[in-house]
Design a protein around this motif. Sequence first.
Motif, PDB file in Angstrom:
ATOM      1  N   GLU A   1     -42.086 -24.620 -34.922  1.00 42.88           N
ATOM      2  CA  GLU A   1     -42.649 -23.525 -35.718  1.00 42.88           C
ATOM      3  C   GLU A   1     -44.163 -23.443 -35.559  1.00 42.88           C
ATOM      4  OE1 GLU A   1     -42.438 -24.753 -40.153  1.00 42.88           O
ATOM      5  OE2 GLU A   1     -41.084 -26.058 -39.031  1.00 42.88           O
TER       6      GLU A   1
ATOM      7  N   ALA B   1     -38.897 -11.089 -36.572  1.00 37.48           N
ATOM      8  CA  ALA B   1     -37.653 -11.765 -36.920  1.00 37.48           C
ATOM      9  C   ALA B   1     -37.606 -13.103 -36.199  1.00 37.48           C
ATOM     10  CB  ALA B   1     -36.448 -10.918 -36.522  1.00 37.48           C
ATOM     11  N   ALA B   2     -36.972 -14.054 -36.839  1.00 32.51           N
ATOM     12  CA  ALA B   2     -36.689 -15.345 -36.217  1.00 32.51           C
ATOM     13  C   ALA B   2     -35.173 -15.499 -36.221  1.00 32.51           C
ATOM     14  CB  ALA B   2     -37.341 -16.474 -36.994  1.00 32.51           C
ATOM     15  N   ALA B   3     -34.614 -15.823 -35.079  1.00 30.34           N
ATOM     16  CA  ALA B   3     -33.166 -16.006 -34.991  1.00 30.34           C
ATOM     17  C   ALA B   3     -32.881 -17.098 -33.971  1.00 30.34           C
ATOM     18  CB  ALA B   3     -32.472 -14.712 -34.581  1.00 30.34           C
TER      19      ALA B   3
ATOM     20  N   ALA C   1     -34.809 -21.338 -36.567  1.00 35.98           N
ATOM     21  CA  ALA C   1     -35.002 -19.992 -37.110  1.00 35.98           C
ATOM     22  C   ALA C   1     -35.159 -20.047 -38.628  1.00 35.98           C
ATOM     23  CB  ALA C   1     -33.830 -19.098 -36.724  1.00 35.98           C
ATOM     24  N   ARG C   2     -34.390 -20.898 -39.257  1.00 38.52           N
ATOM     25  CA  ARG C   2     -34.472 -21.056 -40.716  1.00 38.52           C
ATOM     26  C   ARG C   2     -35.841 -21.602 -41.123  1.00 38.52           C
ATOM     27  NH1 ARG C   2     -32.294 -25.205 -44.367  1.00 38.52           N
ATOM     28  NH2 ARG C   2     -31.929 -24.170 -46.341  1.00 38.52           N
TER      29      ARG C   2
ATOM     30  N   GLY D   1     -38.258 -18.528 -40.340  1.00 39.98           N
ATOM     31  CA  GLY D   1     -38.077 -17.358 -41.197  1.00 39.98           C
ATOM     32  C   GLY D   1     -38.184 -17.643 -42.676  1.00 39.98           C
TER      33      GLY D   1
ATOM     34  N   PHE E   1     -42.568 -13.884 -41.339  1.00 39.49           N
ATOM     35  CA  PHE E   1     -41.299 -13.261 -40.935  1.00 39.49           C
ATOM     36  C   PHE E   1     -40.563 -12.710 -42.155  1.00 39.49           C
ATOM     37  CE2 PHE E   1     -42.176 -16.648 -37.908  1.00 39.49           C
ATOM     38  CZ  PHE E   1     -41.986 -16.027 -36.691  1.00 39.49           C
TER      39      PHE E   1
ATOM     40  N   ASN F   1     -37.419 -11.262 -41.553  1.00 41.24           N
ATOM     41  CA  ASN F   1     -36.039 -11.193 -41.075  1.00 41.24           C
ATOM     42  C   ASN F   1     -35.665 -12.530 -40.448  1.00 41.24           C
ATOM     43  OD1 ASN F   1     -35.625  -8.076 -41.256  1.00 41.24           O
ATOM     44  ND2 ASN F   1     -37.584  -8.358 -40.224  1.00 41.24           N
ATOM     45  N   CYS F   2     -34.455 -12.991 -40.763  1.00 49.39           N
ATOM     46  CA  CYS F   2     -34.051 -14.304 -40.266  1.00 49.39           C
ATOM     47  C   CYS F   2     -32.551 -14.319 -39.981  1.00 49.39           C
ATOM     48  CB  CYS F   2     -34.410 -15.359 -41.308  1.00 49.39           C
ATOM     49  SG  CYS F   2     -34.160 -17.047 -40.750  1.00 49.39           S
TER      50      CYS F   2
ATOM     51  N   MET G   1     -29.580 -16.948 -38.692  1.00 50.71           N
ATOM     52  CA  MET G   1     -29.229 -18.345 -38.434  1.00 50.71           C
ATOM     53  C   MET G   1     -27.770 -18.394 -38.004  1.00 50.71           C
ATOM     54  SD  MET G   1     -31.120 -19.309 -41.927  1.00 50.71           S
ATOM     55  CE  MET G   1     -30.881 -17.602 -42.406  1.00 50.71           C
TER      56      MET G   1
ATOM     57  N   VAL H   1     -31.513 -11.250 -43.996  1.00 52.59           N
ATOM     58  CA  VAL H   1     -31.254 -12.682 -43.855  1.00 52.59           C
ATOM     59  C   VAL H   1     -29.763 -12.827 -43.612  1.00 52.59           C
ATOM     60  CG1 VAL H   1     -31.364 -14.959 -44.917  1.00 52.59           C
ATOM     61  CG2 VAL H   1     -33.191 -13.294 -45.346  1.00 52.59           C
TER      62      VAL H   1
END
Length: 188
Positions: free
Chosen positions: A49, A74-76, A85-86, A89, A96, A98-99, A101, A134
Amino acid sequence: TSWFAAGKLDMILDNLIARGEAEEMIVVTNNGYVFIPDGDTTATEGRLEEVIINDCMPHIEKRYRVKKDRRNRAAAGLSMGGGHARRLGLGHPEVFANCGMFSSGECFPTKTDDRDFSKLLSDAKEFNEYMDVVTVACGDADPRFDRTKEEVGEYIDKGFNIEFIPYKGQHEWNVWRYCAKDFVKKIF
């Protein structure tokens, strides 16, 4: 490179964008393993991160015309990347909104050995106003499925706008392609 070689993410996005089902976006797929010098000749594991927020994002924002606000980020990720990602996000909601997982190795606990998400996950109304999309998803035959569904369900029951999506399958690309397709259709 596996998101493109095995995940076919470039083809999925091209088709969705061509059909008007997803917004145009820049997708960056970092390597999930980050090593930093420890002062000797070896390296220790760093925090992904920090590399993404402090190095990768500024590099991209300097070179490309991108929207720089949290609602347009967004993190995915999948498996270990779902945990990354968690941490990105939900650990950095100021960056962020938007996430996604997908089949996260750590499922969805409030606290981990090195993380405490309880502040963000303490007030459903605040969370719902602050976060846009999410999504937590998992194959129904994945060993993580029951625990993930239970942990996420506790927050859904409390009114958090967190979507849990079960897919047919195991810990595999056939599940993750659908995860990515459905997630990118909802963001931005």
